[in-house]
Design a protein around this motif. Structure first.
Motif, short mmCIF file in Angstrom:
data_model
loop_
_atom_site.label_atom_id
_atom_site.label_comp_id
_atom_site.label_asym_id
_atom_site.label_seq_id
_atom_site.Cartn_x
_atom_site.Cartn_y
_atom_site.Cartn_z
N ALA A 123 -9.03 3.05 -0.91
CA ALA A 123 -7.55 3.82 -0.11
C ALA A 123 -6.50 4.31 -1.56
O ALA A 123 -5.95 5.13 -0.91
N HIS A 124 -6.23 3.15 -2.10
CA HIS A 124 -4.58 3.18 -3.10
C HIS A 124 -5.82 4.62 -4.00
O HIS A 124 -4.70 5.36 -4.44
N VAL A 125 -6.40 5.10 -5.02
CA VAL A 125 -6.98 5.63 -5.03
C VAL A 125 -7.04 7.49 -4.51
O VAL A 125 -7.24 7.98 -5.10
N ALA A 126 -7.50 7.04 -3.61
CA ALA A 126 -7.11 8.74 -2.66
C ALA A 126 -6.02 8.44 -1.84
O ALA A 126 -5.84 9.86 -1.64
N GLY A 127 -4.76 8.23 -2.50
CA GLY A 127 -3.79 8.03 -2.15
C GLY A 127 -2.90 7.97 -0.49
O GLY A 127 -2.85 8.21 -0.40
N LEU A 128 -3.92 7.09 -0.03
CA LEU A 128 -4.53 6.85 1.29
C LEU A 128 -3.97 5.06 1.59
O LEU A 128 -3.83 4.17 2.65
N ALA A 129 -3.20 4.48 0.82
CA ALA A 129 -2.91 2.90 0.63
C ALA A 129 -1.49 2.56 -0.06
O ALA A 129 -1.57 3.69 -1.11
N ILE A 130 -0.93 1.47 0.52
CA ILE A 130 0.15 0.88 -0.71
C ILE A 130 -0.21 -0.30 0.44
O ILE A 130 -0.63 -0.68 1.13
N TRP A 159 0.29 -7.41 3.03
CA TRP A 159 0.86 -6.41 2.02
C TRP A 159 0.75 -5.63 2.14
O TRP A 159 0.95 -4.43 1.47
N HIS A 160 -1.11 -4.71 2.35
CA HIS A 160 -1.88 -3.95 2.37
C HIS A 160 -1.58 -2.72 3.40
O HIS A 160 -2.38 -3.13 4.86
#
Length: 183
Positions: A123-130, A159-160
């Motif tokens: 989801a980080h690569v998709a811009g949908l996770a912090i 933290w996710h």
């Protein structure tokens, strides 16, 4: 002591403002370079403090996620809690590097994927996770995140967070770890 003319005083004030403007531009330029090189949000937090983060365009973070987080961050700050993004969007290359490091550390893909997913599933690569911090901020967001539609996802990663539900909707049950998503 010699008197300073009004003209000299004006020039000195202008010089001070110019130096300050150059310093601000230098910090912004370094932050942008770090963001584009994969340093992401943590570079901005280090350089400029939690109130200043890299622009969404530079990080490819989903705009809706960005807005939700900013609203949560403001409310957390109003309650005296620091909340910042420690990692947001990642390039596929950066994500693969993290997978490779985890495989070295944990000895197998299965063990590594408990902590980090391959780029095509992240989801980080998709811009949908912090990932957020510090720990008190992550705890605050876990308690209040559903009001912003931000949900903690994994038991082993406090933290996710991801925008999994509409704001004000309860978050789903936690998954044991990222590997559970691979099934």
């Amino acid at each position: 002591m010699p008197r300073i003319s009004a003209d000299q005083s004006t020039r000195r004030a202008f010089a001070r403002r110019a130096v300050l403007a150059l310093a601000v531009l230098a910090v912004a330029g370094v932050g942008l370079r770090l963001t584009l090189d994969g340093g992401a949000e943590s570079a901005w937090a280090t350089l400029a403090g939690p109130a200043l983060r890299a622009p969404a365009a530079a990080t490819a973070l989903d705009a809706d996620l960005e807005r939700r987080f900013e609203a949560a961050q403001l409310d957390a700050a109003a309650g005296g809690v620091e909340l910042r993004i420690t990692s947001g969007w990642r390039s596929a290359r950066e994500q693969q590097r993290l997978v490779d490091e985890a495989m070295t550390r944990y000895g197998s893909a299965e063990a590594a994927h408990r902590w980090v997913l391959p780029p095509e599933r992240s989801a980080h690569v998709a811009g949908l996770a912090i990932d957020v911090g510090p720990a008190a901020g992550a705890q605050w967001l876990e308690q209040h995140g559903s009001a912003y539609g931000l949900c903690r996802v994994y038991v082993n990663e406090p933290w996710h967070f991801e925008p999994l539900v509409a704001p004000g909707t309860p978050c789903p049950e936690l998954q044991p770890d990222a590997g559970a998503a691979l099934g």
